[in-house]
Design a protein around this motif. Structure first.
Motif, PDB file in Angstrom:
ATOM      1  N   ILE A 182       0.856  -1.182   0.000  1.00 53.13           N
ATOM      2  CA  ILE A 182       0.000   0.000   0.000  1.00 53.13           C
ATOM      3  C   ILE A 182       0.894   1.236   0.000  1.00 53.13           C
ATOM      4  N   ASN A 183       0.644   2.141  -0.922  1.00 55.34           N
ATOM      5  CA  ASN A 183       1.376   3.407  -0.973  1.00 55.34           C
ATOM      6  C   ASN A 183       0.363   4.530  -0.803  1.00 55.34           C
ATOM      7  N   ARG A 184       0.367   5.155   0.354  1.00 55.97           N
ATOM      8  CA  ARG A 184      -0.590   6.203   0.678  1.00 55.97           C
ATOM      9  C   ARG A 184      -0.096   7.587   0.270  1.00 55.97           C
ATOM     10  N   GLY A 185       1.189   7.707  -0.104  1.00 52.46           N
ATOM     11  CA  GLY A 185       1.711   9.004  -0.487  1.00 52.46           C
ATOM     12  C   GLY A 185       1.955   9.903   0.711  1.00 52.46           C
ATOM     13  N   ASN A 186       2.085  11.202   0.433  1.00 49.22           N
ATOM     14  CA  ASN A 186       2.346  12.215   1.474  1.00 49.22           C
ATOM     15  C   ASN A 186       3.587  11.876   2.291  1.00 49.22           C
ATOM     16  N   GLN A 240      -2.437   8.747   7.284  1.00 49.49           N
ATOM     17  CA  GLN A 240      -2.661   9.412   6.000  1.00 49.49           C
ATOM     18  C   GLN A 240      -1.366   9.659   5.239  1.00 49.49           C
ATOM     19  N   ARG A 241      -0.457   8.726   5.389  1.00 43.41           N
ATOM     20  CA  ARG A 241       0.807   8.796   4.664  1.00 43.41           C
ATOM     21  C   ARG A 241       1.536   7.476   4.854  1.00 43.41           C
ATOM     22  N   GLY A 242       2.467   7.208   3.954  1.00 44.39           N
ATOM     23  CA  GLY A 242       3.363   6.091   4.189  1.00 44.39           C
ATOM     24  C   GLY A 242       3.276   4.965   3.186  1.00 44.39           C
ATOM     25  N   PHE A 243       4.094   3.965   3.444  1.00 44.13           N
ATOM     26  CA  PHE A 243       4.245   2.815   2.573  1.00 44.13           C
ATOM     27  C   PHE A 243       4.398   1.578   3.452  1.00 44.13           C
ATOM     28  N   ALA A 244       3.716   0.501   3.064  1.00 43.61           N
ATOM     29  CA  ALA A 244       3.832  -0.765   3.800  1.00 43.61           C
ATOM     30  C   ALA A 244       3.691  -1.909   2.808  1.00 43.61           C
ATOM     31  N   VAL A 295       6.568  -1.965   7.636  1.00 40.62           N
ATOM     32  CA  VAL A 295       5.933  -0.642   7.639  1.00 40.62           C
ATOM     33  C   VAL A 295       7.060   0.390   7.688  1.00 40.62           C
ATOM     34  N   TYR A 296       7.090   1.290   6.711  1.00 38.82           N
ATOM     35  CA  TYR A 296       8.272   2.101   6.440  1.00 38.82           C
ATOM     36  C   TYR A 296       8.211   3.519   6.975  1.00 38.82           C
ATOM     37  N   VAL A 297       9.405   4.032   7.247  1.00 40.29           N
ATOM     38  CA  VAL A 297       9.633   5.464   7.374  1.00 40.29           C
ATOM     39  C   VAL A 297      10.649   5.836   6.299  1.00 40.29           C
ATOM     40  N   ASP A 298      10.628   7.098   5.903  1.00 45.13           N
ATOM     41  CA  ASP A 298      11.531   7.528   4.833  1.00 45.13           C
ATOM     42  C   ASP A 298      12.912   7.930   5.334  1.00 45.13           C
ATOM     43  N   ASP A 299      13.031   8.234   6.628  1.00 42.06           N
ATOM     44  CA  ASP A 299      14.302   8.733   7.147  1.00 42.06           C
ATOM     45  C   ASP A 299      14.523   8.166   8.550  1.00 42.06           C
ATOM     46  N   VAL A 352      10.087   7.656  13.575  1.00 40.65           N
ATOM     47  CA  VAL A 352      10.278   6.211  13.766  1.00 40.65           C
ATOM     48  C   VAL A 352       9.490   5.727  14.978  1.00 40.65           C
ATOM     49  N   MET A 353       9.625   6.426  16.087  1.00 39.71           N
ATOM     50  CA  MET A 353       8.947   5.998  17.301  1.00 39.71           C
ATOM     51  C   MET A 353       7.449   6.304  17.276  1.00 39.71           C
ATOM     52  N   GLY A 354       7.067   7.344  16.533  1.00 36.28           N
ATOM     53  CA  GLY A 354       5.649   7.621  16.372  1.00 36.28           C
ATOM     54  C   GLY A 354       4.957   6.506  15.608  1.00 36.28           C
ATOM     55  N   LEU A 355       5.623   5.977  14.590  1.00 34.67           N
ATOM     56  CA  LEU A 355       5.080   4.840  13.853  1.00 34.67           C
ATOM     57  C   LEU A 355       4.979   3.617  14.749  1.00 34.67           C
ATOM     58  N   ARG A 356       5.993   3.410  15.596  1.00 33.51           N
ATOM     59  CA  ARG A 356       5.934   2.253  16.509  1.00 33.51           C
ATOM     60  C   ARG A 356       4.751   2.378  17.460  1.00 33.51           C
TER      61      ARG A 356
END
Length: 275
Positions: free
Chosen positions: A121-125, A202-206, A221-225, A232-236
């Motif tokens: 899934i590529n949500r963009g943003n 409302q963003r991201g790639f997985a 589940v990815y972060v860009d940086d 990183v920790m917000g995604l976790r």
């Protein structure tokens, strides 16, 4: 559940960043507009919805309405990828994607083709660095040179700090949290990840592994940086909110390209975080 990786999530990682770059939101939006325009034109000419078929020519399930999800599905490198943006990330589109492309269902009687390595899934943003595209070949060459001098004349050149500098220098900054699930739970877990990425964040790639001879699947589940620790920790934390409360690992894509896996000869942990 045994959380030790039994399959490497990046055995085809040489295609990963290329895949992610090809699926930038702007490109995806252009592709969707072209599909939507073409489909709208065809519908006006025929006066009804065109029958949609999968790669084998089989008619797709009636529940998957052509105007919603079909135009946003792409096939790059054999992946099945749903590309959505702010306008197209509707509940209807998201649920159609989740229900029809399920990682536990592979084969001639299902939509997921045999041999498909990933459903994504590529949500963009996405928050991508401004330093240009990743320079993977240069990263690999620089790492090889550095590794040859490791522990030569007492020099310890392969340190975490040195590897971080290489990753940033050559703009290979993406990384992912890795979640392992068995076939009985992977569909529901993947569905929760997709909803989190598309609706909550409302963003991201997985992506989720689809073609595996083993009984488990990995969801990345990815972060860009990776240097953006807050992201990183917000995604976790968001993953905890959807039920991933056990410890999982975060790995930098740069480490994959540098060949840093479990029990490597340099004594470097392949995981940056275990949370």
């Amino acid at each position: 559940m045994n959380m030790e990786p039994r399959i490497d999530s990046d055995t085809i990682a040489s295609n990963l960043i290329e895949q992610m770059n090809q699926l930038r939101l702007t490109e995806g939006a252009g592709t969707m507009q072209e599909h939507a325009s073409s489909q709208s034109s065809g519908n006006q000419q025929k006066g009804h919805l065109q029958i949609q078929r999968n790669h084998r020519g089989q008619i797709l399930p009636n529940g998957l309405e052509p105007p919603s999800c079909i135009p946003f599905i792409r096939n790059d490198h054999g992946w099945v990828t749903c590309v959505l943006n702010d306008e197209t990330s509707t509940i209807s589109n998201i649920e159609s994607f989740i229900s029809h492309w399920r990682p536990s269902l592979i084969g001639p009687n299902n939509l997921v083709p045999e041999g498909c390595p990933w459903i994504a899934i590529n949500r963009g943003n996405r928050h991508t660095p401004d330093s240009g595209p990743p320079r993977i070949a240069e990263l690999e060459a620089a790492f090889m040179s550095l590794s040859q001098s490791h522990r030569t004349n007492g020099n310890i050149t392969l340190t975490v700090s040195a590897l971080d500098q290489l990753a940033c220098q050559f703009n290979v900054r993406s990384g992912k949290w890795m979640i392992f699930a068995d076939l009985n739970t992977v569909d529901s877990l993947w569905a929760n990840v997709v909803r989190m990425v598309c609706i909550h964040r409302q963003r991201g790639f997985a992506k989720v592994a689809a073609d595996s001879q083993k009984s488990d699947r990995v969801i990345c589940v990815y972060v860009d940086d990776f240097t953006d620790v807050k992201e990183v920790m917000g995604l976790r934390q968001d993953l905890r909110r959807i039920g991933v409360e056990w410890k999982i690992k975060f790995k930098m894509d740069a480490y994959t390209y540098m060949g840093i896996y479990q029990s490597n000869s340099w004594g470097i942990s392949p995981s940056r975080y275990v949370e």
